[in-house]
Enzyme design. Sequence first.
Site, PDB file in Angstrom:
ATOM      1  N   GLU A 117      -0.350   5.959   6.384  1.00 19.53           N
ATOM      2  CA  GLU A 117       0.277   7.160   6.967  1.00 19.53           C
ATOM      3  C   GLU A 117       1.464   7.543   6.082  1.00 19.53           C
ATOM      4  OE1 GLU A 117       1.598   6.820  11.094  1.00 19.53           O
ATOM      5  OE2 GLU A 117       3.133   8.321  10.724  1.00 19.53           O
ATOM      6  N   ARG A 140       8.384  13.581   5.566  1.00 20.99           N
ATOM      7  CA  ARG A 140       9.839  13.573   5.754  1.00 20.99           C
ATOM      8  C   ARG A 140      10.573  13.763   4.448  1.00 20.99           C
ATOM      9  NH1 ARG A 140      10.311   8.141   9.518  1.00 20.99           N
ATOM     10  NH2 ARG A 140       8.538   8.732  10.809  1.00 20.99           N
ATOM     11  N   LYS A 156      -0.442   7.728  19.577  1.00 21.35           N
ATOM     12  CA  LYS A 156       0.655   7.029  18.906  1.00 21.35           C
ATOM     13  C   LYS A 156       1.721   6.769  19.965  1.00 21.35           C
ATOM     14  CE  LYS A 156       4.424   7.793  15.578  1.00 21.35           C
ATOM     15  NZ  LYS A 156       4.579   7.235  14.250  1.00 21.35           N
TER      16      LYS A 156
HETATM   17  C1  3PG Z   1       7.648   6.215  12.447  1.00 24.10           C
HETATM   18  O1  3PG Z   1       6.768   7.047  12.595  1.00 24.10           O
HETATM   19  O2  3PG Z   1       8.783   6.438  12.038  1.00 24.10           O
HETATM   20  C2  3PG Z   1       7.297   4.820  12.760  1.00 24.10           C
HETATM   21  O3  3PG Z   1       7.423   4.620  14.092  1.00 24.10           O
HETATM   22  C3  3PG Z   1       8.073   3.829  11.965  1.00 24.10           C
HETATM   23  O4  3PG Z   1       8.897   3.065  12.739  1.00 24.10           O
HETATM   24  P1  3PG Z   1       9.551   1.774  12.095  1.00 24.10           P
HETATM   25  O5  3PG Z   1      10.334   2.213  10.901  1.00 24.10           O
HETATM   26  O6  3PG Z   1      10.407   1.198  13.175  1.00 24.10           O
HETATM   27  O7  3PG Z   1       8.433   0.842  11.713  1.00 24.10           O
END
Ligand code: 3PG
Length: 217
Positions: free
Chosen positions: A42, A46, A130
């Site tokens: 994924e 961002r 999710k």
């Molecule tokens: C996200 O989409 O940001 C995920 O949940 C990542 O979360 P994490 O950095 O706590 O693994």
Amino acid sequence: MLPDHYQFVSDVPVIPVMVIDRLDDAVPLAQALVDGGLTTLEITLRTPCALAAIEQITAQVSGALVGAGTVCNSTQFKAAVDCGAHFVVSPGHSDDLFQASNEHQTPLLPGAVTATEVMAVLNAGFPVIKYFPANTSGGVAAIKALCGPFSSATFVPTGGIGLTNLIDYLAVPNVIAVGGSWVTPANAVKARQWQRITQLASEALQLATSLRSPEGK
Ligand code: 3PG
């Protein structure tokens, strides 16, 4: 039983959530994860190079199944699909995203954590949720509670998951995979420590696989 176009979530029980700051890191980072056995990726929208990263990884990293994350509207959805994303993940959900998924025939993992949100997502025809942010939304206990009324829901929890708690999540029958960024620590990516990332991916996969139920999920 998941519909065919969602079967990919059962391929690998750990989905790395990737934040790519330098486009040059995209292919070696994805390759490092794939070398460690984590092939469903994924890439979060961002950073400015995220779409280009999706394009490069899709074209150059064999065996990777690339999805776009942090997709919050239909414009981003279309852009991700145009760059080759095979699936889309969102921290939340909206009619706009449901429509985009149907229009582009691209699987969507919408975000939901409350009973009302889970109901909205399932009623819109989206079977894989999710569960985000997992730890601060009640974690394993909350998912187990939701599985009572929503036994058909399949969850991919993310947010605060790592080696110490991934097994607790994967032990819940309705949890098909977990997602997280712990396999791609920012300092390791910055220092281009690809072998370390392969090692982290391989450790995560080994642990997750060793704890899957015998009937397989
Ligand atoms: C996200 O989409 O940001 C995920 O949940 C990542 O979360 P994490 O950095 O706590 O693994």
